[in-house]
Design a protein around this motif. Structure first.
Motif, PDB file in Angstrom:
ATOM      1  N   MET A 189      22.805  72.637  94.069  1.00  0.00           N
ATOM      2  CA  MET A 189      22.455  72.079  92.769  1.00  0.00           C
ATOM      3  C   MET A 189      23.155  70.731  92.598  1.00  0.00           C
ATOM      4  N   THR A 190      22.407  69.699  92.190  1.00  0.00           N
ATOM      5  CA  THR A 190      22.949  68.343  92.093  1.00  0.00           C
ATOM      6  C   THR A 190      23.723  68.160  90.789  1.00  0.00           C
ATOM      7  N   ALA A 191      24.471  67.043  90.736  1.00  0.00           N
ATOM      8  CA  ALA A 191      25.189  66.704  89.506  1.00  0.00           C
ATOM      9  C   ALA A 191      24.214  66.491  88.356  1.00  0.00           C
ATOM     10  N   LEU A 192      23.037  65.969  88.680  1.00  0.00           N
ATOM     11  CA  LEU A 192      22.011  65.754  87.656  1.00  0.00           C
ATOM     12  C   LEU A 192      21.560  67.096  87.078  1.00  0.00           C
ATOM     13  N   ASP A 193      21.345  68.082  87.957  1.00  0.00           N
ATOM     14  CA  ASP A 193      20.971  69.425  87.493  1.00  0.00           C
ATOM     15  C   ASP A 193      22.044  70.003  86.572  1.00  0.00           C
ATOM     16  N   ASN A 194      23.285  69.863  86.988  1.00  0.00           N
ATOM     17  CA  ASN A 194      24.382  70.445  86.206  1.00  0.00           C
ATOM     18  C   ASN A 194      24.482  69.829  84.817  1.00  0.00           C
ATOM     19  N   ARG A 195      24.354  68.502  84.746  1.00  0.00           N
ATOM     20  CA  ARG A 195      24.434  67.844  83.442  1.00  0.00           C
ATOM     21  C   ARG A 195      23.269  68.249  82.547  1.00  0.00           C
ATOM     22  N   LEU A 196      22.097  68.399  83.162  1.00  0.00           N
ATOM     23  CA  LEU A 196      20.937  68.822  82.383  1.00  0.00           C
ATOM     24  C   LEU A 196      21.128  70.242  81.853  1.00  0.00           C
ATOM     25  N   ARG A 197      21.603  71.150  82.699  1.00  0.00           N
ATOM     26  CA  ARG A 197      21.812  72.530  82.262  1.00  0.00           C
ATOM     27  C   ARG A 197      22.807  72.591  81.100  1.00  0.00           C
ATOM     28  N   GLN A 198      23.832  71.738  81.149  1.00  0.00           N
ATOM     29  CA  GLN A 198      24.810  71.684  80.050  1.00  0.00           C
ATOM     30  C   GLN A 198      24.156  71.238  78.755  1.00  0.00           C
ATOM     31  N   ALA A 199      23.325  70.210  78.850  1.00  0.00           N
ATOM     32  CA  ALA A 199      22.666  69.681  77.654  1.00  0.00           C
ATOM     33  C   ALA A 199      21.679  70.680  77.058  1.00  0.00           C
ATOM     34  N   LEU A 200      21.116  71.548  77.929  1.00  0.00           N
ATOM     35  CA  LEU A 200      20.093  72.495  77.473  1.00  0.00           C
ATOM     36  C   LEU A 200      20.674  73.793  76.933  1.00  0.00           C
ATOM     37  N   ALA A 201      21.946  74.037  77.173  1.00  0.00           N
ATOM     38  CA  ALA A 201      22.539  75.329  76.821  1.00  0.00           C
ATOM     39  C   ALA A 201      22.280  75.754  75.373  1.00  0.00           C
ATOM     40  N   PRO A 202      22.409  74.866  74.387  1.00  0.00           N
ATOM     41  CA  PRO A 202      22.197  75.311  72.997  1.00  0.00           C
ATOM     42  C   PRO A 202      20.736  75.562  72.633  1.00  0.00           C
ATOM     43  N   TRP A 203      19.811  75.245  73.548  1.00  0.00           N
ATOM     44  CA  TRP A 203      18.391  75.283  73.200  1.00  0.00           C
ATOM     45  C   TRP A 203      17.617  76.358  73.962  1.00  0.00           C
ATOM     46  N   ARG A 204      18.327  77.304  74.540  1.00  0.00           N
ATOM     47  CA  ARG A 204      17.674  78.360  75.323  1.00  0.00           C
ATOM     48  C   ARG A 204      16.864  79.321  74.453  1.00  0.00           C
ATOM     49  N   THR A 205      17.173  79.371  73.143  1.00  0.00           N
ATOM     50  CA  THR A 205      16.447  80.307  72.262  1.00  0.00           C
ATOM     51  C   THR A 205      15.349  79.616  71.465  1.00  0.00           C
ATOM     52  N   ALA A 206      15.033  78.377  71.787  1.00  0.00           N
ATOM     53  CA  ALA A 206      13.941  77.677  71.097  1.00  0.00           C
ATOM     54  C   ALA A 206      12.623  78.408  71.323  1.00  0.00           C
ATOM     55  N   SER A 207      11.675  78.209  70.418  1.00  0.00           N
ATOM     56  CA  SER A 207      10.383  78.896  70.557  1.00  0.00           C
ATOM     57  C   SER A 207       9.596  78.371  71.751  1.00  0.00           C
ATOM     58  N   ALA A 208       9.797  77.107  72.111  1.00  0.00           N
ATOM     59  CA  ALA A 208       9.094  76.518  73.259  1.00  0.00           C
ATOM     60  C   ALA A 208       9.791  75.221  73.642  1.00  0.00           C
ATOM     61  N   TRP A 209       9.591  74.815  74.906  1.00  0.00           N
ATOM     62  CA  TRP A 209      10.058  73.521  75.393  1.00  0.00           C
ATOM     63  C   TRP A 209       8.829  72.683  75.737  1.00  0.00           C
ATOM     64  N   CYS A 210       8.855  71.430  75.314  1.00  0.00           N
ATOM     65  CA  CYS A 210       7.744  70.530  75.601  1.00  0.00           C
ATOM     66  C   CYS A 210       8.313  69.187  76.031  1.00  0.00           C
ATOM     67  N   VAL A 211       7.740  68.572  77.052  1.00  0.00           N
ATOM     68  CA  VAL A 211       8.210  67.280  77.559  1.00  0.00           C
ATOM     69  C   VAL A 211       7.251  66.183  77.124  1.00  0.00           C
TER      70      VAL A 211
END
Length: 440
Positions: free
Chosen positions: A1-23
């Motif tokens: 897992m890259t440093a980019l992956d790790n930073r992204l996972r950290q940023a996403l941690a509070p949003w795991r219970t959202a109803s949906a993710w959209c880009v």
């Protein structure tokens, strides 16, 4: 897992219970990397349902092929894609108009409690700070792009603000991603492109960490803006005072409680109070606030802003917008409903509470010269009564008046004639509330 992956996972941690993710997927480098990262994460872990949305602005012929590229990219990842075409309003700044149309589309299509991911990165943040600095922005503007903010019924999140453009390009090349190169990005007639193509490389020659430093400054300014917001909320609570007319549901403040603050705190308070209600003026136009604040006590000064007006009446500030900015028109013919509420065009609702005796009942507004027979006081001129009751000047032409023939019998929310009071009848008015704030 890259440093980019790790930073992204950290940023996403509070949003795991959202109803949906959209880009928000333009098909460019940044959003392609973000979508690919999220798709890889979704393959490894349980995350909210992931989709993408592409907004088609229709501003250049080459863009007609972009939705198909986005469809193919999303299909390869197994990600559902929605393509939304928008109309970009004609105005001086095409960039701003396109951004407004884009975010309006995002807000409209975002599910309740969902998260929209946008792929702005550290270099974008640095450019934004520099761009706004050159436009003379205040602390709020110089805080640049927030990591998150409300959008529609959900939340906008920028999880890559700590990542550089070079990191994203390295990831895209390492994973063999293809992306769209927007030819307009090379047009240095656009200010943001000029900064990106000409100014930022020159700064980096002298200060290699210029983007990092500028982004750090934006973070410091964001913290300062949070503190100013906290101070404004404290001052706002203190400045509410006690409104004289609770039924007048307009945003209002006690002027004396505002003016006891320093000039800087006054402006900070007003910016915070009015920000959801109107676009705020630049520094040169704050003279309007000073004129309103310092007008003679018997004056009725007005400060006109982009989306409404700030009025002063009897030592209180009132924000007027929407229906309040146009004169009301009574229904023709004016009908009094003995039961239920009657709509007043552009002026809320009026209701008769109690049972009216037989008569020639009708509603109208002031024409001048009216008088009212009050219990235990006899007949009084309406103009004098309104002065006595301290009714704001902007309310007086809107007050519904109930007549029996030519005889004034009730002034909504304020007084009834002796005969109506004996019958237990009340004329209740629910004024218009004005616009409820800017959408985003």
């Amino acid at each position: 897992m890259t440093a980019l992956d790790n930073r992204l996972r950290q940023a996403l941690a509070p949003w795991r219970t959202a109803s949906a993710w959209c880009v928000a997927f333009s098909g460019g480098l940044d959003s392609s990397v973000l979508l690919h990262l999220l798709a890889e994460l979704a393959r490894r872990e349980a995350v909210p349902a992931l989709s993408a949305i592409h907004v088609q602005h229709g501003l250049q012929p080459v863009a007609a092929a972009w939705p198909e590229h986005c469809r193919q990219f999303c299909a390869a990842l197994g990600i559902p894609l929605q393509v939304v075409a928008v109309q970009v309003a004609a105005q001086a700044s095409v960039e701003q108009a396109a951004r407004q149309a884009r975010y309006a589309a995002f807000a409209e299509h975002l599910q309740p409690d969902a998260v929209l991911f946008s792929a702005q990165h550290r270099d974008d943040q640095a450019e934004t700070l520099l761009f706004r600095l050159l436009r003379g922005a205040g602390v709020r503007g110089l805080a640049a792009m927030p990591e998150q903010r409300p959008l529609g019924r959900g939340t906008l999140l920028r999880p890559l603000l700590d990542c550089s453009r070079a990191e994203l390009q390295g990831y895209a090349e390492a994973h063999g991603l293809s992306w769209i190169e927007d030819p307009s990005n090379a047009d240095t007639r656009f200010s943001r492109n000029f900064l990106r193509q000409r100014v930022m490389p020159l700064l980096a020659e002298r200060w290699p960490q210029a983007s990092v430093a500028l982004a750090r400054s934006a973070a410091h300014l964001s913290e300062a803006e949070q503190l100013l917001g906290e101070l404004a909320r404290m001052d706002l609570r203190a400045a509410q005072g006690e409104p004289l007319f609770p039924w007048l549901a307009l945003p209002s403040l006690e002027l004396s409680l505002v003016t006891q603050l320093s000039d800087a705190r006054q402006r900070n308070l007003l910016r915070h109070w009015l920000a959801p209600l109107s676009r705020m003026p630049d520094s040169d136009h704050w003279a309007g606030w000073r004129d309103l604040r310092e007008a003679a006590g018997d004056a009725s000064p007005v400060w006109k802003l982009a989306d409404g007006e700030l009025h002063r009446a009897d030592g209180r500030l009132y924000w007027l917008s929407a229906d309040w900015l146009a004169p009301p028109v009574l229904p023709d013919p004016a009908v009094v409903r003995v039961q239920g509420a009657s709509e007043l065009p552009g002026n809320g609702q009026v209701q008769i509470r109690g049972e009216l005796p037989a008569g020639r009942w009708h509603l109208r507004y002031r024409l001048g010269g009216e008088s009212l027979h009050l219990p235990e006081r006899g007949r009084r001129d309406l103009k004098r009564l309104l002065n006595e009751w301290r009714v704001p000047a902007f309310v007086r032409p809107r007050l519904p008046l109930l007549f029996d023939g030519d005889e004034l019998m009730a002034v909504a929310n304020l007084a009834q004639s002796a005969s109506l009071q004996a019958c237990g009848v009340r004329l209740h008015w629910s004024p218009p509330i004005g616009a409820q704030g800017l959408s985003w």
